[in-house]
Design an enzyme around this catalytic site. Structure first.
Site, PDB file in Angstrom:
ATOM      1  N   LYS A  23       1.237  -1.377  -0.103  1.00  0.00           N
ATOM      2  CA  LYS A  23      -0.002  -0.039  -0.096  1.00  0.00           C
ATOM      3  C   LYS A  23       0.560   1.046  -0.216  1.00  0.00           C
ATOM      4  CE  LYS A  23      -4.028  -2.044   2.123  1.00  0.00           C
ATOM      5  NZ  LYS A  23      -3.503  -3.179   1.795  1.00  0.00           N
TER       6      LYS A  23
ATOM      7  N   GLU B 269      -3.702   7.051   8.521  1.00  0.00           N
ATOM      8  CA  GLU B 269      -4.328   7.982   7.614  1.00  0.00           C
ATOM      9  C   GLU B 269      -5.804   7.798   8.079  1.00  0.00           C
ATOM     10  OE1 GLU B 269      -4.611   5.331   4.335  1.00  0.00           O
ATOM     11  OE2 GLU B 269      -7.090   4.625   4.637  1.00  0.00           O
TER      12      GLU B 269
ATOM     13  N   HIS C 234     -14.205  -7.202   7.216  1.00  0.00           N
ATOM     14  CA  HIS C 234     -13.846  -6.137   5.863  1.00  0.00           C
ATOM     15  C   HIS C 234     -13.354  -7.146   4.756  1.00  0.00           C
ATOM     16  CE1 HIS C 234     -13.054  -3.269   8.569  1.00  0.00           C
ATOM     17  NE2 HIS C 234     -11.980  -3.773   9.820  1.00  0.00           N
TER      18      HIS C 234
ATOM     19  N   ARG D 285      -5.436  -8.341 -10.237  1.00  0.00           N
ATOM     20  CA  ARG D 285      -5.846  -9.541 -10.923  1.00  0.00           C
ATOM     21  C   ARG D 285      -7.001  -9.651 -10.330  1.00  0.00           C
ATOM     22  NH1 ARG D 285      -8.703 -10.691  -5.501  1.00  0.00           N
ATOM     23  NH2 ARG D 285      -8.101  -9.876  -3.546  1.00  0.00           N
TER      24      ARG D 285
END
Length: 490
Positions: free
Chosen positions: A115, A199, A234, A291
Site C-alpha cells: 500500500k 491515515e 472487512h 488480478r
C-alpha cells in the site's frame, strides 16, 4: 497459446477453464489430494496432482506448478485469484521458464501489492488520497504527532495488508500505543511484514471499485464501477454493478482516476482500483488489486464482456478491440457470495458433506461454483461454495430475482450464508441504497436473522392453515337424509 494451466481450484478454476475451452484452447488443472474428484479436475483436458491437501504443500508451491506446466506442455498460466495470483516472484518465475503469465507484469504486482509503494507510485498522477502519512512507521511518539495533525479517529493499516488484517481503528490518543502494537503483530503474523502506516479514518464510507483493462499497446479503459460496501470482517459478501449512488460526473471522474492509477505502474491485463467514497461523495484511492476479482461477473453482465477472454487476448499481445467511448452500462447485476459458514454463529466455518446441492436456474440467474452434490467442503481452503449472480433491467429487478434465486437454492449438510444474502436483499437500507461499509454492524445480528426466520415460519404456517381450511370446505360432503343407506335400507 495452445494450452493453459489454471493454477487454482474450485469455482474460479472452473470458470476460467470454461472461457479457455470456448476459445479453442486446451486446459490443464492442478489439484491437491482433497480436490482429486473436484469438478474443475474432471472438466480439464489434463490434470496434475500437486501434493497433499494443505495449500502450503500444493497450490502455493511455485516449483510444483511450474513443473506441472512443463510436464503438460502448457504455454500459459492463469492464476485465478488468491493463492499465487498476486505473487510477483511467481509471475517472474513463470516468465523465466518461457511460459506466459496471464496477468500483469511482476513489477506492477510488486508495486501495487504494498500500500505504501502504491501510494508513492500514484501521488504524482493527481489521485485523491486519504490524509495521512505515506511511509512506514514504528515510532509511537511520531505516530501520536501524526494522529494529532490529521485528527481522530485514525486508521492504522498494514502496508502489505489485505482482508482487514493488520488494521485498527483508533478513536482516542490513549488507545494508540496498544492498537499499534496489535496491528504490527497481526501484520507480521499474516504477511511477514510489520510495516504499518496511519491515515484518517473515513467514518461512513462506501467501498467502490473500478475495473480496468490495459493492453501492451498503451490502451487503458475502465469498465465502470462495482459497489462492494456490504462486508463482514472487512470481506465483501454482496456486490453489485453499477452503484446506485454515483452520478455520471462522479463515475467519469473515478473511472479517469482508475485509468491514471493503471498507467502509474505500467499496468497490463485486468485489474481493479479500489476507492472509498465518503458521505460527501468525495472519493479517495485505497489500493489496486492486480488480478481478477471474485466479483468480476457483475461487470461482465453489465458490459457484455468476458473478462477472462480479455485477459487471455491481452496476454497474447492483442490490442483491445474497443475504446472507452464504445463502452456503456446495460442493466444491473448483483452477486451474493455463498460461504459454508453459519450466519447464526458469527459466520463460523461449517465443514461437512453436501448431502443436497441444487442450484437455481432461469433467465438472469448465473451460478459460478466448484461443487457437486455429495462432495465434502474441505477445511483447508476458503469456505466459499459459489457465487450467485442475478441480472435485471433495473436494480429492483436484480434484487427481486436474487431473493427468488436464494429461495430456490437447496443446500443441506452444511450451513451457508444464503439466508444472510436474503436478509441483505430484503432490508430497507439495502433496497433504498442508504448503506455503507457498516451495514452488517448497524443492521445485522444473529437475533435479527432468527427473528426473520421465525416471522417467515409463522407466515408460512398461517398460509398453510388458510389453504387447509379452504380445501376442507370445498371437499366437505353434506349428507341428505335420503342418501343415508343405513336409514333407508329395506
Amino acid at each position: 497459446m495452445q494450452k493453459i494451466l489454471v493454477a487454482n481450484r474450485g469455482e474460479i478454476a472452473l470458470r476460467v477453464m470454461k472461457t479457455i475451452r470456448k476459445m479453442g484452447i486446451k486446459t490443464v488443472a492442478v489439484y491437491s489430494d482433497a480436490d482429486r474428484n473436484a469438478p474443475h479436475v474432471k472438466f480439464a483436458d489434463e490434470a496434475v496432482l500437486l501434493g497433499k491437501a494443505p495449500s502450503s504443500e500444493s497450490y502455493l508451491v511455485m516449483e510444483k506448478v511450474i513443473a506441472a506446466a512443463k510436464r503438460t506442455g502448457a504455454d500459459g498460466i492463469h492464476p485465478g485469484y488468491g493463492f499465487l495470483s498476486e505473487n510477483a516472484v511467481f509471475a517472474k518465475l513463470v516468465e523465466e521458464n518461457g511460459i506466459t503469465f496471464i496477468g500483469p507484469r511482476p513489477h506492477a504486482i510488486e508495486i501495487m501489492g504494498n500500500k505504501l509503494a502504491a501510494k508513492e507510485a500514484v501521488k504524482s498522477y493527481d489521485i485523491p488520497m486519504v490524509p495521512g502519512i505515506e511511509e512506514a512507521i514504528t515510532d509511537k511518539d511520531l505516530a501520536k504527532k501524526v494522529a494529532k495533525e490529521i485528527g481522530f479517529p485514525i486508521l492504522i493499516k498494514a502496508a502489505a495488508g489485505g482482508g482487514g488484517k493488520g488494521m485498527r481503528v483508533v478513536h482516542y490518543l490513549k488507545e494508540l500505543p496498544e492498537q499499534m502494537d496489535r496491528a504490527i503483530s497481526e501484520a507480521v503474523s499474516a504477511f511477514g511484514d510489520g510495516a504499518v502506516f496511519i491515515e484518517k479514518y473515513v467514518g461512513s464510507p462506501r467501498h467502490i471499485e473500478i475495473q480496468v483493462l490495459a493492453d501492451t499497446h498503451g490502451n487503458v479503459v475502465h469498465l465502470f464501477e462495482r459497489e462492494c460496501s456490504v462486508q463482514r470482517r472487512h470481506q465483501k459478501v454482496v456486490e453489485e454493478a453499477p452503484s446506485c449512488v454515483l452520478t455520471p460526473e462522479i463515475r467519469t471522474a473515478m473511472g479517469a482516476a482508475a485509468v491514471r492509477v493503471a498507467k502509474a505502474c505500467d499496468y497490463v491485463g485486468a485489474g481493479t482500483v479500489e476507492f472509498l467514497l465518503d458521505e460527501n461523495k468525495k472519493f479517495y484511492f485505497l489500493e489496486m488489486n492486480t488480478r481478477l476479482q471474485v466479483e468480476h461477473p457483475v461487470t461482465e453482465l453489465i458490459t457484455g464482456l468476458d473478462l477472462v477472454e480479455q485477459q487471455i487476448k491481452i496476454a497474447r499481445g492483442e490490442a483491445l478491440a474497443f475504446k472507452q467511448s464504445d463502452l456503456t452500462i446495460k442493466g444491473h447485476a448483483l452477486e451474493v457470495r455463498v460461504y459454508a459458514e453459519d450466519p447464526l454463529e458469527n459466520f463460523m466455518p461449517s465443514i461437512g458433506t453436501l448431502s443436497t446441492y441444487k442450484t437455481p436456474t432461469g433467465d438472469g440467474i448465473r451460478v459460478d461454483d466448484g461443487f457437486e452434490e455429495g462432495m465434502t467442503v474441505p477445511m483447508y481452503y476458503d469456505p466459499m461454495i459459489s457465487k450467485l449472480i442475478t441480472y435485471g433491467k433495473t436494480r429492483e429487478e436484480a434484487i427481486q430475482l436474487m431473493v427468488q434465486a436464494i429461495d430456490s437454492y437447496r443446500v443441506e449438510g452444511v450451513a451457508t450464508t444464503l439466508s444472510f444474502g436474503k436478509f441483505v436483499c430484503e432490508h430497507d437500507a439495502f433496497k433504498s441504497g442508504d448503506f455503507d461499509t457498516h451495514f452488517v454492524q448497524h443492521h445485522y445480528s444473529p437475533e435479527a436473522l432468527k427473528a426473520k426466520y421465525d416471522d417467515e415460519k409463522k407466515i408460512a404456517a398461517m398460509v398453510g392453515l388458510q389453504l387447509y381450511l379452504e380445501q376442507k370446505v370445498k371437499l366437505k360432503v353434506h349428507r341428505a337424509a335420503s342418501q343415508d343407506w343405513k336409514q333407508n335400507r329395506s
